[in-house]
Design an enzyme around this catalytic site. Structure first.
Site, PDB file in Angstrom:
ATOM      1  CG  HIS B 121      -1.912   0.963   1.413  1.00  5.39           C
ATOM      2  ND1 HIS B 121      -1.667   2.246   1.812  1.00  5.39           N
ATOM      3  CD2 HIS B 121      -3.253   0.880   1.219  1.00  5.39           C
ATOM      4  CE1 HIS B 121      -2.822   2.909   1.853  1.00  5.39           C
ATOM      5  NE2 HIS B 121      -3.790   2.103   1.501  1.00  5.39           N
ATOM      6  CG  ASP B 195       0.388  -2.602   6.202  1.00  2.00           C
ATOM      7  OD1 ASP B 195      -0.529  -2.564   7.062  1.00  2.00           O
ATOM      8  OD2 ASP B 195       0.311  -2.037   5.109  1.00  2.00           O
ATOM      9  CD  GLN B 198      -7.019  -4.141   3.980  1.00  2.00           C
ATOM     10  OE1 GLN B 198      -8.012  -4.796   4.298  1.00  2.00           O
ATOM     11  NE2 GLN B 198      -7.111  -2.874   3.619  1.00  2.00           N
ATOM     12  CE  LYS B 221      -7.420   0.092   6.102  1.00  2.00           C
ATOM     13  NZ  LYS B 221      -8.223   0.734   5.065  1.00  2.00           N
ATOM     14  CB  CYS B 361      -3.922   3.361  -1.447  1.00  2.00           C
ATOM     15  SG  CYS B 361      -5.051   4.700  -1.096  1.00  2.00           S
TER      16      CYS B 361
END
Lengths: 121, 404
Positions: B121, B195, B198, B221, B361
């Protein structure tokens, strides 16, 4: 939905007018829509202070491509002063359909490219 | 296993009609919806306990401090960390920026390398680009045609000081083997940043098991309010890190020309923190814990498997990322019949269906996929197979509108 994607928009999307690039333009600029990654590049040629030829290329949604097609038709034979006086409203009127605040960016992409081209000139 | 139809009842937004149709929300990778429990937690804090934290000894100040620190403990337990290893930030992006400024800027020298991947991202690319002016080099691990990391191509060498990689791609849905990556990176003497924007909302994540040095994720999220996110760092890593912002709360004592910083994690929380939203995040974690993260993951997988099968049968669809739905989290990106994703999304919206369209993104990845933009659907706990059926049905309407 059919109100947005009416015949004239779809026709100008599928068969845009003035699509392509230009050798030795008098002004050119590329504008991106950071929201979707679309881009439009516009090329202008002037003769006697008027737009004698205009082309655009790039990729985008039906609204952005059709808008570029409408805009390039609209500005032929316009003077530099007329181009510089052109406001966003005038562009949105060319699109005819009502655009939401998000889709307005699609409808104005070609116009912003034109503005940039005039600044670059 | 929970029933998504029942879960839906906790989310008032599903009472809404969009263009006269019931809302089908398939843009969860952008942000999820919020259950009553989370908003109630905010209301309870503001109406009953509101005060600033870590100062004042009146009742409200003590309650607020206790609730804020309890929220930190709840979040820590959720990823199997110690509360002192949880720094509250705005979002995953701020977490990565904090590591870039607070750690990398000091610990790395000209010629050192940072290894990222092609599927990152923007938030895991741009902060690292800032370091290039120091002579630090960025390298990008390639992905194969199936949208998976090309693992053997890694070429780890002594110059690579940081490996920063997404656990689940927000475009391809690919779940990366971060545990294995961390092992190899550590053998090489590199530190590992994950990261988790997600992944943490969609699967059980255990930082001790992964053995990553840092993990970042965003609350919004995973049912929590906007504006609250988490930077997890191993305590010894956080202690090595320099503060990025100075001010109140992050100090032990201040003179006119020098300051003794507070202990971690407070060293990184300058100024009044986002108290209410941290409490809201803890409420979201409680909600997810009630469902069970294993069940959340199973539900995600069932929907992905079903959607992959259904979408593959639609004429004119190109799906990006792993063909094997088991290798995916709840994200599917695709293109449909030469229709620009923007147009597709606008037409689906007229049927009450919310999807993402654009570059998501991840412009470098778009280049790799040789597209400008994609349409993306992403699932969460309240989505059902019926949502996917409605989506597939709506493609016929899209064809009609676009006169295909």
């Amino acid at each position: 939905m059919e109100a947005l994607y009416q015949e004239e928009i779809l026709e100008n999307f599928k068969h845009p007018k003035n699509y392509g690039s230009m050798k030795n333009p008098d002004a050119r600029a590329k504008e991106d829509n950071p929201f979707c990654g679309d881009e439009i590049e516009i090329f202008l040629k002037f003769d006697n202070g008027k737009v004698s030829d205009v082309k655009f290329q790039g990729s985008g949604c039906a609204i952005s491509q059709a808008s570029a097609s409408f805009l390039t038709e609209h500005i032929k034979n316009k003077t530099m002063a007329q181009l510089k006086a052109m406001e966003e409203d005038e562009m949105l009127k060319l699109v005819k359909v009502n655009l939401s605040i998000v889709r307005m960016k699609c409808g104005l992409l070609a116009f912003w490219a034109l503005r940039k081209a005039l600044e670059n000139k | 296993m929970f029933d998504p139809v029942k879960v839906r009842k906790d989310f008032p937004i599903f009472k809404r009609k969009i263009n006269g149709k019931p809302l089908i929300y398939l843009d969860n990778a952008a942000t999820t919806q919020r259950p009553k429990e989370v908003v109630k937690a905010l209301e309870d804090f503001y109406f009953n306990h509101n005060a600033n934290v870590a100062r004042g000894v009146h009742t409200l100040a003590e309650e607020a401090t206790e609730m804020y620190e309890k929220a930190r403990a709840t979040v820590a337990k959720f990823i199997n960390a110690d509360p002192s290893e949880i720094v509250f930030v705005r979002n995953a992006t701020e977490g990565i920026n904090l590591i870039a400024y607070g750690y990398a800027m000091h610990a790395l020298n000209a010629g050192d390398e940072i290894l990222l991947s092609q599927m990152e991202h923007h938030s895991n690319i741009v902060p690292w680009q800032f370091l290039q002016s120091k002579g630090i080099k960025l390298r990008f691990a390639d992905i194969d045609e199936d949208g998976k990391l090309k693992m053997p191509d890694w070429n780890l060498n002594s110059k690579v000081k940081i490996v920063s990689i997404t656990q689940a791609s927000n475009v391809l849905g690919t779940v990366n083997p971060v545990k294995e990556i961390a092992k190899r990176a550590h053998e090489n003497g590199s530190i590992v940043i994950v990261d988790g924007a997600q992944s943490v909302p969609h699967m059980p994540v255990d930082v001790k098991d992964l053995d990553c040095d840092f993990l970042v994720f965003s609350g919004h999220k995973m049912l929590a309010p906007f504006g609250i996110g988490v930077l997890y760092g191993k305590k010894k890593m956080l202690e090595k890190m320099q503060p990025f912002m100075g001010g109140g709360d992050m100090i032990k004592s201040v003179g006119l020309f020098e300051t003794t910083y507070n202990d971690v994690p407070h060293k990184f929380e300058a100024g009044t923190p986002n108290i209410a939203d941290a409490i809201g995040l803890a409420a979201a974690v409680d909600y997810l814990n009630k469902l069970g993260m294993k069940s959340v993951q199973t539900h995600d997988r069932e929907l992905v498997e079903y959607a992959m099968k259904k979408l593959s049968s639609v004429k004119g669809i190109t799906i990006y990322g792993p063909k094997d739905s088991k290798a995916r989290s709840g994200v599917i990106s695709f293109n449909f019949a030469n229709i620009h994703p923007h147009d597709l999304s606008a037409i689906l919206n007229s049927r009450g269906i919310a999807i993402r369209s654009g570059h998501a993104c991840a412009q470098p990845l778009m280049k790799q996929l040789k597209v400008n933009s994609v349409a993306r659907i992403s699932f969460y706990i309240y989505n059902t197979k019926k949502d996917i059926d409605e989506l597939v049905k709506a493609f016929e309407y899209v064809r009609k509108v676009m006169r295909l």
